[in-house]
Write a protein that holds these residues in place. Structure first.
Motif, PDB file in Angstrom:
ATOM      1  N   UNK A  53      55.797 -14.082  -4.706  1.00 55.48           N
ATOM      2  CA  UNK A  53      55.655 -13.953  -6.158  1.00 55.48           C
ATOM      3  C   UNK A  53      54.221 -14.249  -6.593  1.00 55.48           C
ATOM      4  N   UNK A  54      53.629 -15.316  -6.044  1.00 52.24           N
ATOM      5  CA  UNK A  54      52.260 -15.671  -6.419  1.00 52.24           C
ATOM      6  C   UNK A  54      51.274 -14.593  -5.964  1.00 52.24           C
ATOM      7  N   UNK A  55      51.464 -14.078  -4.756  1.00 51.65           N
ATOM      8  CA  UNK A  55      50.565 -13.057  -4.243  1.00 51.65           C
ATOM      9  C   UNK A  55      50.554 -11.810  -5.107  1.00 51.65           C
ATOM     10  N   UNK A  56      51.744 -11.357  -5.484  1.00 52.93           N
ATOM     11  CA  UNK A  56      51.810 -10.152  -6.318  1.00 52.93           C
ATOM     12  C   UNK A  56      51.312 -10.421  -7.736  1.00 52.93           C
ATOM     13  N   UNK A  57      51.444 -11.664  -8.211  1.00 52.73           N
ATOM     14  CA  UNK A  57      50.881 -12.003  -9.520  1.00 52.73           C
ATOM     15  C   UNK A  57      49.356 -11.905  -9.491  1.00 52.73           C
ATOM     16  N   UNK A  58      48.747 -12.323  -8.377  1.00 51.78           N
ATOM     17  CA  UNK A  58      47.294 -12.223  -8.241  1.00 51.78           C
ATOM     18  C   UNK A  58      46.863 -10.757  -8.183  1.00 51.78           C
ATOM     19  N   UNK A  84      62.783 -10.213   2.442  1.00 44.87           N
ATOM     20  CA  UNK A  84      62.382 -10.550   1.078  1.00 44.87           C
ATOM     21  C   UNK A  84      61.307  -9.591   0.580  1.00 44.87           C
ATOM     22  N   UNK A  85      60.395  -9.193   1.453  1.00 43.57           N
ATOM     23  CA  UNK A  85      59.399  -8.195   1.070  1.00 43.57           C
ATOM     24  C   UNK A  85      60.061  -6.848   0.815  1.00 43.57           C
ATOM     25  N   UNK A  86      61.067  -6.495   1.623  1.00 40.29           N
ATOM     26  CA  UNK A  86      61.813  -5.248   1.395  1.00 40.29           C
ATOM     27  C   UNK A  86      62.419  -5.241  -0.008  1.00 40.29           C
ATOM     28  N   UNK A 142      59.810  -3.537  -7.264  1.00 45.92           N
ATOM     29  CA  UNK A 142      58.580  -2.995  -7.848  1.00 45.92           C
ATOM     30  C   UNK A 142      58.611  -1.473  -7.948  1.00 45.92           C
ATOM     31  N   UNK A 143      59.341  -0.830  -7.043  1.00 47.93           N
ATOM     32  CA  UNK A 143      59.476   0.629  -7.111  1.00 47.93           C
ATOM     33  C   UNK A 143      60.191   1.046  -8.399  1.00 47.93           C
ATOM     34  N   UNK A 144      61.134   0.210  -8.837  1.00 50.41           N
ATOM     35  CA  UNK A 144      61.873   0.510 -10.064  1.00 50.41           C
ATOM     36  C   UNK A 144      61.085   0.118 -11.315  1.00 50.41           C
ATOM     37  N   UNK A 145      60.370  -1.020 -11.237  1.00 53.62           N
ATOM     38  CA  UNK A 145      59.731  -1.551 -12.441  1.00 53.62           C
ATOM     39  C   UNK A 145      58.631  -2.531 -12.026  1.00 53.62           C
TER      40      UNK A 145
END
Length: 307
Positions: free
Chosen positions: A192-197, A225-227, A233-236
């Motif tokens: 979650x933190x990585x994608x927020x960055x 979990x990455x899957x 993210x593909x949806x939204x």
């Protein structure tokens, strides 16, 4: 080929799908749910036998009986144990599949075994995907008791020889599941933190779904979990309609407490747990006080909360 009969008590999201998988793959399932219509609907769908009472469920099972409780931890599980225990006979096996605290399971085992009934604690992971993918099963109990449950474990697991483990004596199954969930907290927080960055670097206009999809192949962070993150993210990618509130169900706290008791440093798991508390507004007062401190010593502006 039938592998025997098992009683399933509790037909929620996990219990219902576990009953489906067992019945589909060769077990005979007798199911009970406090709201009887759930058991009746599942019987019409899958061919399992619905029991209207715990007494009826016990009567439909051959000795030695295997009864699997898939209920919320705490009072609901304890109440059902007290209700069903007088109905069982010496040599029967009671499996507690709740996300229970391992110490509580060890205490329950003494009560159950005093009646001549064997107790197995089962940590179950797999969520709503378990019906399709199989469940990871971490069980604790005496070898002879686990051996009687083994045919059902082999069906529920992703494969007969993988995805399930007799961890040790009573309590060990729920202890291993507890630590599993603590690790899950840390892994989820890091993703979650990585994608927020990534999302915050607006000048690159990154396609987060594409990044997640790419990481799924060959990357050292590839995982289930990455899957799931990639699918989300593909949806939204904006998530504008999602409130930033993350619940915690107990296992992360128990894992952090176990680390403290053993003096094992576990900062990632502990901080991931605290971040969930923060998302629930439990840091609001501290944040307000910090803002006022900055105002007092430096004259920094304080943002007024909208009414």
């Amino acid at each position: 080929m039938a592998v025997g009969k098992i009683g399933m008590v509790g037909l929620g999201r996990m219990g219902g799908n576990m009953a489906r998988r067992l019945q589909r793959d060769g077990a005979e399932v007798v199911a009970y749910n406090r709201h009887i219509e759930k058991a009746q609907e599942l019987a019409q769908e899958t061919g399992i036998q619905a029991a209207g009472t715990l007494q009826e469920l016990v009567e439909k099972l051959p000795a030695p009986r295997v009864v699997w409780l898939m209920l919320p931890a705490g009072a609901p599980t304890a109440e059902h144990i007290h209700e069903i225990l007088p109905l069982l006979a010496t040599g029967d096996i009671l499996v507690n599949g709740a996300n229970a605290f391992y110490g509580e399971s060890m205490t329950q085992a003494k009560e159950v075994e005093a009646h001549g009934v064997e107790y197995v604690d089962a940590g179950v992971s797999g969520g709503v995907w378990g019906l399709q993918e199989g469940y990871a099963l971490m069980v604790g109990g005496k070898p002879e008791a686990v051996a009687k449950v083994e045919p059902f474990l082999k069906i529920l697991a992703p494969g007969p020889d993988k995805g399930w483990l007799h961890c040790g004596p009573v309590g060990s199954g729920h202890f291993v599941k507890m630590v599993h969930n603590g690790i899950e907290y840390g892994m989820m927080q890091a993703l979650a933190e990585g994608f927020a960055i990534l999302q915050g670097k607006t000048e690159f206009d990154l396609d987060l779904a594409a990044v997640a999809e790419m990481w799924r192949y060959g990357s050292v962070v590839r995982s289930w979990l990455l899957d799931l993150t990639a699918a989300t993210l593909h949806k939204d990618q904006v998530l504008a309609d999602i409130a930033p509130i993350v619940a915690d169900s107990g296992e992360g706290l128990w894992t952090a407490q176990a680390a403290l008791q053993q003096k094992v440093p576990a900062p990632v798991i502990t901080l991931a747990l605290q971040m969930r508390w923060a998302s629930q507004g439990k840091d609001d007062y501290a944040a307000k006080l910090l803002a006022m401190m900055r105002n007092q010593f430096g004259g920094h502006a304080v943002v007024q909360e909208a009414k």
